[in-house]
Design a protein around this motif. Sequence first.
Motif, PDB file in Angstrom:
ATOM      1  N   VAL A 177       0.965  -0.923   0.042  1.00  0.00           N
ATOM      2  CA  VAL A 177       0.088  -0.280   0.400  1.00  0.00           C
ATOM      3  C   VAL A 177       0.932   1.192  -0.306  1.00  0.00           C
ATOM      4  CG1 VAL A 177      -1.617   1.330   1.727  1.00  0.00           C
ATOM      5  CG2 VAL A 177      -1.988  -1.032   1.077  1.00  0.00           C
ATOM      6  N   ILE A 178       1.898   1.226   0.649  1.00  0.00           N
ATOM      7  CA  ILE A 178       2.925   2.129   0.449  1.00  0.00           C
ATOM      8  C   ILE A 178       3.621   2.525  -0.801  1.00  0.00           C
ATOM      9  CG2 ILE A 178       5.188   2.769   2.058  1.00  0.00           C
ATOM     10  CD1 ILE A 178       4.264   1.249   4.831  1.00  0.00           C
ATOM     11  N   ALA A 179       3.781   1.162  -1.621  1.00  0.00           N
ATOM     12  CA  ALA A 179       4.984   0.759  -2.483  1.00  0.00           C
ATOM     13  C   ALA A 179       3.909   2.008  -3.336  1.00  0.00           C
ATOM     14  CB  ALA A 179       4.792  -0.152  -2.929  1.00  0.00           C
ATOM     15  N   PHE A 180       2.187   1.998  -3.110  1.00  0.00           N
ATOM     16  CA  PHE A 180       1.057   2.030  -4.208  1.00  0.00           C
ATOM     17  C   PHE A 180       1.429   3.666  -3.943  1.00  0.00           C
ATOM     18  CE2 PHE A 180      -3.300   3.658  -5.286  1.00  0.00           C
ATOM     19  CZ  PHE A 180      -3.070   2.664  -6.364  1.00  0.00           C
ATOM     20  N   LEU A 181       1.690   4.413  -3.043  1.00  0.00           N
ATOM     21  CA  LEU A 181       1.452   5.818  -2.832  1.00  0.00           C
ATOM     22  C   LEU A 181       2.685   6.551  -3.276  1.00  0.00           C
ATOM     23  CD1 LEU A 181      -0.460   5.601   0.927  1.00  0.00           C
ATOM     24  CD2 LEU A 181      -1.223   6.284  -0.820  1.00  0.00           C
ATOM     25  N   PHE A 182       3.817   5.553  -3.358  1.00  0.00           N
ATOM     26  CA  PHE A 182       4.161   6.562  -3.824  1.00  0.00           C
ATOM     27  C   PHE A 182       5.056   6.106  -5.238  1.00  0.00           C
ATOM     28  CE2 PHE A 182       7.388   5.750   0.394  1.00  0.00           C
ATOM     29  CZ  PHE A 182       8.519   6.805  -0.154  1.00  0.00           C
ATOM     30  N   ILE A 183       4.473   5.206  -5.770  1.00  0.00           N
ATOM     31  CA  ILE A 183       4.551   5.164  -7.691  1.00  0.00           C
ATOM     32  C   ILE A 183       3.157   6.296  -7.831  1.00  0.00           C
ATOM     33  CG2 ILE A 183       3.502   3.561  -9.797  1.00  0.00           C
ATOM     34  CD1 ILE A 183       6.443   3.201  -7.946  1.00  0.00           C
ATOM     35  N   MET A 184       2.287   6.328  -6.676  1.00  0.00           N
ATOM     36  CA  MET A 184       1.237   6.771  -7.220  1.00  0.00           C
ATOM     37  C   MET A 184       1.306   8.615  -8.304  1.00  0.00           C
ATOM     38  SD  MET A 184      -1.926   7.965  -8.256  1.00  0.00           S
ATOM     39  CE  MET A 184      -3.360   6.309  -8.043  1.00  0.00           C
ATOM     40  N   ILE A 185       2.060   9.102  -6.449  1.00  0.00           N
ATOM     41  CA  ILE A 185       3.086  10.422  -6.309  1.00  0.00           C
ATOM     42  C   ILE A 185       3.808  10.882  -6.751  1.00  0.00           C
ATOM     43  CG2 ILE A 185       3.852  12.165  -4.524  1.00  0.00           C
ATOM     44  CD1 ILE A 185       1.483  10.468  -2.217  1.00  0.00           C
ATOM     45  N   MET A 186       4.990  10.153  -7.446  1.00  0.00           N
ATOM     46  CA  MET A 186       5.953  10.512  -7.413  1.00  0.00           C
ATOM     47  C   MET A 186       6.653   9.910  -9.139  1.00  0.00           C
ATOM     48  SD  MET A 186       8.559   9.254  -3.625  1.00  0.00           S
ATOM     49  CE  MET A 186      10.046  10.349  -4.777  1.00  0.00           C
ATOM     50  N   LEU A 187       5.522   8.608  -9.340  1.00  0.00           N
ATOM     51  CA  LEU A 187       6.112   9.032 -10.869  1.00  0.00           C
ATOM     52  C   LEU A 187       5.465   9.517 -11.746  1.00  0.00           C
ATOM     53  CD1 LEU A 187       7.897   6.559 -12.235  1.00  0.00           C
ATOM     54  CD2 LEU A 187       5.685   5.438 -12.620  1.00  0.00           C
ATOM     55  N   PRO A 188       5.987  10.146 -12.972  1.00  0.00           N
ATOM     56  CA  PRO A 188       4.930  10.977 -13.915  1.00  0.00           C
ATOM     57  C   PRO A 188       5.274  10.139 -15.023  1.00  0.00           C
ATOM     58  CG  PRO A 188       7.341  11.309 -14.354  1.00  0.00           C
ATOM     59  CD  PRO A 188       7.623  10.226 -13.203  1.00  0.00           C
ATOM     60  N   LYS A 189       3.852  10.459 -15.882  1.00  0.00           N
ATOM     61  CA  LYS A 189       3.108   9.947 -16.562  1.00  0.00           C
ATOM     62  C   LYS A 189       4.089   9.984 -17.941  1.00  0.00           C
ATOM     63  CE  LYS A 189      -1.463   9.969 -19.108  1.00  0.00           C
ATOM     64  NZ  LYS A 189      -2.100  10.972 -19.707  1.00  0.00           N
ATOM     65  N   ILE A 190       4.531   8.650 -17.701  1.00  0.00           N
ATOM     66  CA  ILE A 190       5.498   8.623 -18.788  1.00  0.00           C
ATOM     67  C   ILE A 190       4.224   7.922 -20.397  1.00  0.00           C
ATOM     68  CG2 ILE A 190       6.795   6.181 -19.991  1.00  0.00           C
ATOM     69  CD1 ILE A 190       7.471   5.785 -17.162  1.00  0.00           C
ATOM     70  N   PRO A 191       4.822   8.542 -20.807  1.00  0.00           N
ATOM     71  CA  PRO A 191       3.615   8.621 -22.505  1.00  0.00           C
ATOM     72  C   PRO A 191       3.999   6.925 -23.146  1.00  0.00           C
ATOM     73  CG  PRO A 191       5.956  10.200 -22.857  1.00  0.00           C
ATOM     74  CD  PRO A 191       5.960   9.677 -21.581  1.00  0.00           C
ATOM     75  N   LYS A 192       2.653   7.094 -23.838  1.00  0.00           N
ATOM     76  CA  LYS A 192       2.642   5.406 -23.750  1.00  0.00           C
ATOM     77  C   LYS A 192       3.154   5.039 -25.160  1.00  0.00           C
ATOM     78  CE  LYS A 192      -2.498   4.622 -22.170  1.00  0.00           C
ATOM     79  NZ  LYS A 192      -3.477   4.759 -22.655  1.00  0.00           N
ATOM     80  N   PRO A 193       4.348   4.102 -25.960  1.00  0.00           N
ATOM     81  CA  PRO A 193       5.202   3.442 -26.919  1.00  0.00           C
ATOM     82  C   PRO A 193       4.006   3.699 -28.321  1.00  0.00           C
ATOM     83  CG  PRO A 193       3.828   1.792 -25.504  1.00  0.00           C
ATOM     84  CD  PRO A 193       3.755   2.989 -24.872  1.00  0.00           C
ATOM     85  N   ALA A 194       4.162   4.455 -29.184  1.00  0.00           N
ATOM     86  CA  ALA A 194       3.718   5.097 -30.292  1.00  0.00           C
ATOM     87  C   ALA A 194       3.363   3.453 -30.931  1.00  0.00           C
ATOM     88  CB  ALA A 194       5.255   5.130 -31.693  1.00  0.00           C
ATOM     89  N   ARG A 195       3.983   2.295 -31.024  1.00  0.00           N
ATOM     90  CA  ARG A 195       3.076   1.390 -31.415  1.00  0.00           C
ATOM     91  C   ARG A 195       2.369  -0.106 -30.020  1.00  0.00           C
ATOM     92  NH1 ARG A 195       5.117  -4.122 -30.958  1.00  0.00           N
ATOM     93  NH2 ARG A 195       4.707  -6.111 -32.293  1.00  0.00           N
ATOM     94  N   ARG A 196       1.942  -0.470 -29.876  1.00  0.00           N
ATOM     95  CA  ARG A 196       0.786  -0.861 -28.904  1.00  0.00           C
ATOM     96  C   ARG A 196       1.280  -2.585 -29.366  1.00  0.00           C
ATOM     97  NH1 ARG A 196      -5.548   0.277 -27.846  1.00  0.00           N
ATOM     98  NH2 ARG A 196      -5.626   2.000 -26.889  1.00  0.00           N
ATOM     99  N   GLY A 197       1.978  -2.982 -28.270  1.00  0.00           N
ATOM    100  CA  GLY A 197       2.349  -4.188 -27.943  1.00  0.00           C
ATOM    101  C   GLY A 197       1.320  -5.309 -28.228  1.00  0.00           C
ATOM    102  N   SER A 198       1.611  -6.392 -28.516  1.00  0.00           N
ATOM    103  CA  SER A 198       0.560  -7.421 -29.254  1.00  0.00           C
ATOM    104  C   SER A 198       1.336  -9.045 -28.809  1.00  0.00           C
ATOM    105  CB  SER A 198       1.126  -8.211 -30.524  1.00  0.00           C
ATOM    106  OG  SER A 198       0.869  -9.289 -30.725  1.00  0.00           O
ATOM    107  N   ILE A 199       0.413  -9.782 -28.186  1.00  0.00           N
ATOM    108  CA  ILE A 199       0.917 -10.759 -26.984  1.00  0.00           C
ATOM    109  C   ILE A 199       1.826 -11.902 -27.759  1.00  0.00           C
ATOM    110  CG2 ILE A 199       0.064 -13.374 -25.690  1.00  0.00           C
ATOM    111  CD1 ILE A 199      -2.261 -12.034 -25.629  1.00  0.00           C
ATOM    112  N   ALA A 200       1.743 -11.831 -29.084  1.00  0.00           N
ATOM    113  CA  ALA A 200       2.744 -12.244 -30.044  1.00  0.00           C
ATOM    114  C   ALA A 200       4.286 -12.050 -29.770  1.00  0.00           C
ATOM    115  CB  ALA A 200       2.457 -12.612 -31.563  1.00  0.00           C
ATOM    116  N   ASP A 201       4.754 -11.007 -29.410  1.00  0.00           N
ATOM    117  CA  ASP A 201       5.563 -10.545 -29.239  1.00  0.00           C
ATOM    118  C   ASP A 201       7.271 -10.657 -28.696  1.00  0.00           C
ATOM    119  OD1 ASP A 201       5.053  -8.374 -31.197  1.00  0.00           O
ATOM    120  OD2 ASP A 201       5.126  -6.830 -29.689  1.00  0.00           O
ATOM    121  N   PRO A 202       6.588 -11.356 -27.392  1.00  0.00           N
ATOM    122  CA  PRO A 202       7.792 -12.155 -26.322  1.00  0.00           C
ATOM    123  C   PRO A 202       8.020 -13.535 -27.237  1.00  0.00           C
ATOM    124  CG  PRO A 202       6.201 -11.730 -24.526  1.00  0.00           C
ATOM    125  CD  PRO A 202       5.399 -11.817 -26.802  1.00  0.00           C
TER     126      PRO A 202
END
Length: 405
Positions: free
Chosen positions: A186-211
């Motif tokens: 729960v503490i980790a959740f709050l740390f990520i929520m407050i301190m992590l900036p919004k990171i842009p989504k990748p231009a290409r959406r991932g596929s389940i086949a990628d791995p």
Amino acid sequence: MNNTKAAGADEIRERSGLLAQPKAVWAVAFACVISFMGLGLVDPILPAIAEQLHASKSQVSLLFTSYNLVTGVAMLITGFVSSRLGVKWTLLTGILFIVVFSGLGGTADTVNGIVGYRAGWGLGNALFIATALSAIVGLSTSGTGKAIILYEAALGLGISVGPLLGGVLGSISWRGPFFGVSALMVIAFLFIMIMLPKIPKPARRGSIADPFKALSYPALLTLGIVALLYNFGFFTLMAYSPYVMDLDERGLGYVFFGWGIMLAITSVFVAPRLQSRMSTVSSISIMLTLFALDLIAMAVGTVLGSPVTVIIAVIIAGIFLGINNTLITTAVMQSAPVERSTASAAYSFLRFMGGAISPWLATKLSEWYTAEAPFYFGALMVLIGVAVLLIRRHHVNQIRMESSH
């Protein structure tokens, strides 16, 4: 001009110190520490769960199997999910799963109940750790190599503190460690929520086949197979050795704390130096061979009825595993021309499959044959992993050649 500026920026990144990181990196690293506590948290309470819930060792080992199996399979969808939710919300979703299912694990009254909740915990773990590595590497100002060292340090610290916390809380009740992780996440959740900036989504959406496509690259496939095999030894140590050390919950917690400290120290301070002096193949092969010999020492200690021998060997194993984890993770990140998160997911899928099979198999071998049999089998599988690496070494050596330019 632009090329010169870009080269200068890269040089500055590489020169930056390991500790000179943005707050967002430290927030993710902190959450990683707590997440990785879940891996070793149950070690000190395995015998207590078996005794109090009237279960066999192989039944209790399914706590590892369900967790690792779901984590491994779910790794295949992490890229698909994170490319749609974004890094931040994928991390938060994973943490929420861990909060809920670790808490529910503490309420269970049967081994099967705990096994089921550990599976849900594993799903959250997959969403979190696959995304966390790429987030730390992407946000770090110190370059890929140092970012991976920071990630491995968080892993080592979490793995070491987890058993210590598990031993202390487990000495009160086997339910305590489950509730403890839930509260910390729960503490980790709050740390990520407050301190992590919004990171842009990748231009290409991932596929389940990628791995699966990523595993078509020979270097990544080789490292994945090696990891699958050496995890038979790793999880024999994690899931089976508590039964032959003749210690209570606190004692087991201290032993695995020592093991984890060795793992954390060597992953940060020793692995980079070894990496600069030897080839990737040579250094990984040596570490895994030493780990296999260490497992044989555990077997001998079990035969002789010497828990002290097993205890010492478990702590020493942290040295070899800490170095190996950093070496192999660094190699994986450079092993295929795909996104880091995709490479991590593909590799982790294979790695966790070994972690899913080996805990149950190790405890079954002790029930079918002798108390030392799991250690001998684990050592054999690790040595087979070394053989695979040496046979396919030209693929992995190519990584070093490319990364040195």
